[in-house]
Design an enzyme around this catalytic site. Structure first.
Site, short mmCIF file in Angstrom:
data_model
loop_
_atom_site.label_atom_id
_atom_site.label_comp_id
_atom_site.label_asym_id
_atom_site.label_seq_id
_atom_site.Cartn_x
_atom_site.Cartn_y
_atom_site.Cartn_z
N ARG A 93 13.90 52.08 -36.69
CA ARG A 93 13.93 51.25 -37.89
C ARG A 93 13.77 52.15 -39.11
NH1 ARG A 93 10.16 46.13 -35.93
NH2 ARG A 93 11.42 45.68 -34.08
N HIS A 153 9.53 36.20 -27.66
CA HIS A 153 9.45 37.65 -27.82
C HIS A 153 7.97 37.98 -27.78
CE1 HIS A 153 13.38 37.92 -30.22
NE2 HIS A 153 13.13 36.62 -30.12
N CYS A 194 15.77 42.72 -28.14
CA CYS A 194 16.06 41.35 -27.69
C CYS A 194 17.54 41.04 -27.50
CB CYS A 194 15.38 40.32 -28.60
SG CYS A 194 15.47 40.65 -30.35
N LYS A 244 5.33 32.74 -35.15
CA LYS A 244 4.70 33.72 -34.26
C LYS A 244 3.19 33.65 -34.33
CE LYS A 244 4.91 37.30 -37.81
NZ LYS A 244 5.18 38.70 -38.15
N HIS A 249 10.95 39.74 -23.20
CA HIS A 249 11.56 38.49 -23.63
C HIS A 249 11.50 37.54 -22.45
CE1 HIS A 249 12.95 41.47 -26.50
NE2 HIS A 249 12.68 40.49 -27.35
N GLN A 294 8.53 49.99 -28.00
CA GLN A 294 7.82 48.72 -27.86
C GLN A 294 7.55 48.41 -26.39
OE1 GLN A 294 10.79 46.28 -29.92
NE2 GLN A 294 9.24 45.81 -31.45
N ASP A 302 7.95 45.77 -24.74
CA ASP A 302 8.66 44.58 -25.19
C ASP A 302 9.02 43.68 -24.02
OD1 ASP A 302 9.75 43.01 -27.10
OD2 ASP A 302 11.51 44.26 -27.48
#
Length: 505
Positions: free
Chosen positions: A229, A378, A200, A332, A251, A247, A249
């Site tokens: 991570r 996100h 992000c 979330k 945004h 991910q 992912d």
RNA sequence: GCCCGGAUAGCUCAGUCGGCAGAGCGUCUCACUCGUAAUGAGAAGGUCGCGAGUUCAAUUCUCGCUCCGGGCUCCA
């Protein structure tokens, strides 16, 4: 009781004069303390209930031993726990053990090895995987499908690097809130760099790369982004808990007014994509603020939480609320799917974020010419491609539908005389884009059938003298109860496979 | 990270109370040419996870490390 020195300690503390220990206070604060006596030598202080005597346990089996923190707190000492399972009848016990065996057969770590999909070489390090060709082609199918859906959904494709300056993660707040989960910094000539734990911050830089107009919103940036991570060694678990992953992912930058619509259409999008992978049951969880571990004003949190709630309610979706389980930057919605044998897996997440636009000082120009702050969402649908693949392996027990199967068709000539025709069949199917292999008649047909079935290939074609003469194939459908279908025209089979692939069945 | 356990052939595993290690499956070669879940014979294949220590000698005993498994804790 001798084996429960900690309970002894509680009782001593409670009975001890003037003791103000935490345990004593806690226990003494309750209404009562209950004791259970299962024999002359086993007396347990326990909220209960216990069976009257161990004879009531019926049919049991001791399963494993493991450490467990006292009171579930890792700062407390560790106790030894013995796990067992007990059933009313021998039959039920046996059924339970069979169920465990069945679950073990779909273990993605076992199937990944058996089907040659991927591996976790010790030389690579813990929590890291390499993808073999067969796992690779499945992954490519998954990713291609995801990309196609995002293209259709008006997402903009972006790419960002795996490293970033520490300053970026100071701005985003990750170093404040998540340093423990990030890998140690690399010192370089012009500063300190970290492997990225999230995409992000970089997407925010893309938004901020030039002046933005309200006409561009919602701006949906999408990336299959690799993140790293640090997961504690003892928590690693195949693909389901891994240190480097990708991910799907996105945004989404939009106006406050657009937020409820955007969330509502996102929920449709998520469900539609997950259904393509054979999932039918979904659970929704709304996670709210933890005041201890979060940033931003109450106003922002309330606004975001309400927008998420409205999205769920507009769809008439049932959901559970997890108080305090939100991300540090916003509330979330997490989405769990139920797999083929009824287990639940968390896959998707949709997170509102009023905080990052603030931190990155993001702005767009509103219709009235004023600069306004966008809202950010996100979201990841598959979550981590690696983890998703692990779940998918277990969901399908390795028997992937034709559109995903690494080998869709295996062609087996009955004898050497039919080899040339088998090659023709392979050539024909490969030409129209199917993944097809042939195994020569060096081994008996029965053995080659067996091997192909163990590899869970959707279609096994057997071709013999009759087929050579008539341009047909003998079709064995994976999992079909009846015997093979003989004398099927090759064109007809090709059409059937094409339909399977197209419909993703 | 913590507790307990494990690592031996490509895979699954046996074994060595310290004396240069075995099976089944797989692989390769040869024969068999077969119509729906294991054809036969032969051969190759091991730094016994890595590093140190003890010992005349370590795959085996001790210590450290790495990786894995079952839990616990954690998971933006």
């Amino acid at each position: 009781m001798a084996a429960h020195s900690y309970k002894r300690a509680i009782i001593d503390a409670v009975s001890g004069e003037g003791s103000q220990s935490e345990m004593a206070g806690e226990v003494a604060g309750g209404d009562s303390i209950s004791f259970y006596r299962n024999s002359d030598t086993f007396i347990d202080m326990c909220v209960g209930p216990h069976v009257p005597h161990t004879g009531h346990l019926g049919h049991f089996k001791l399963m494993s031993v493991a450490g467990a923190y006292w009171r579930g707190d890792e700062k407390q000492p560790m106790l030894q726990r013995i796990y067992g399972t007990a059933w009313a009848s021998k039959k039920e016990l046996k059924e339970h053990l069979v169920r465990l065996e069945e679950a073990e057969k779909r273990d993605h770590r076992r199937l990944a090895k058996e089907l040659d999909l991927l591996s976790f070489p010790a030389a690579l390090g813990g929590g890291l995987a390499v993808w073999h060709p067969k796992g690779g082609i499945i992954r490519k199918q998954i990713e291609d499908y995801s990309r196609q859906r995002h293209l259709d959904g008006d997402y903009k494709f972006v790419y960002t690097p795996n490293l970033a300056s520490g300053k970026l993660f100071e701005t985003s707040g990750h170093l404040d809130f998540y340093a423990d989960g990030m890998y140690p910094p690399m010192e370089m000539d012009n500063g300190t760099y970290y492997p990225k734990p999230m995409n992000c911050p970089m997407h925010c830089l893309i938004f901020d790369s030039r002046q933005r107009s309200y006409r561009e919103l919602p701006l949906r940036l999408f990336e299959l982004g690799a993140v790293y991570r640090y997961e504690r060694a003892g928590t690693l678990h195949g693909l389901l808990r891994i240190r480097g992953f990708t991910q799907d992912d996105s945004h989404i930058y939009c106006t406050e007014e657009q937020l409820p619509n955007e969330i509502a259409s996102l929920l449709d999008f998520v469900i539609s994509v997950l259904k393509a992978f054979g999932f039918e049951d979904f659970d929704f969880r709304l996670s709210t603020r933890d005041p201890e571990k979060s940033v931003g004003s109450d106003e922002m949190w309330d606004l975001a939480t309400e927008a998420l709630r409205e999205g769920l309610e507009r769809h008439g979706l049932e959901y559970r609320v997890d108080e305090g389980d939100g991300a540090f930057y916003g509330p979330k919605i997490d989405i769990d799917v139920t797999d083929a044998i009824g287990r639940s897996w968390q896959l998707s997440t949709i997170q509102a974020d009023f905080n990052s636009p603030e931190r990155f000082d993001l702005e767009y120009v509103a219709p009235d010419g004023q600069r306004k702050r966008p809202v950010m969402l996100h979201r990841a649908l598959l979550g981590s491609v690696e983890r998703f693949f692990g779940v998918l392996i277990e969901h399908y027990a390795g028997a992937f539908p034709a559109w995903l199967a690494p080998v869709q068709v295996i062609v087996l000539p009955v004898a050497e005389d039919h080899q040339a025709y088998a090659a023709e069949v392979v050539g024909h199917l490969a030409e129209v884009g199917f993944r097809v292999e042939s195994v020569a008649a060096n081994d008996p047909l029965g053995k080659r059938i067996r091997n192909a079935k163990l590899q869970k290939v959707p279609y096994i074609l057997v071709v013999g003298a009759d087929d050579v003469a008539n341009d047909t194939v003998g079709v064995n459908v994976r999992g079909s109860e009846g015997g093979p279908e003989r004398d099927v025209p090759l064109q007809q089979f090709a059409g059937r496979l094409a339909k399977d692939v197209e419909q993703r069945t």
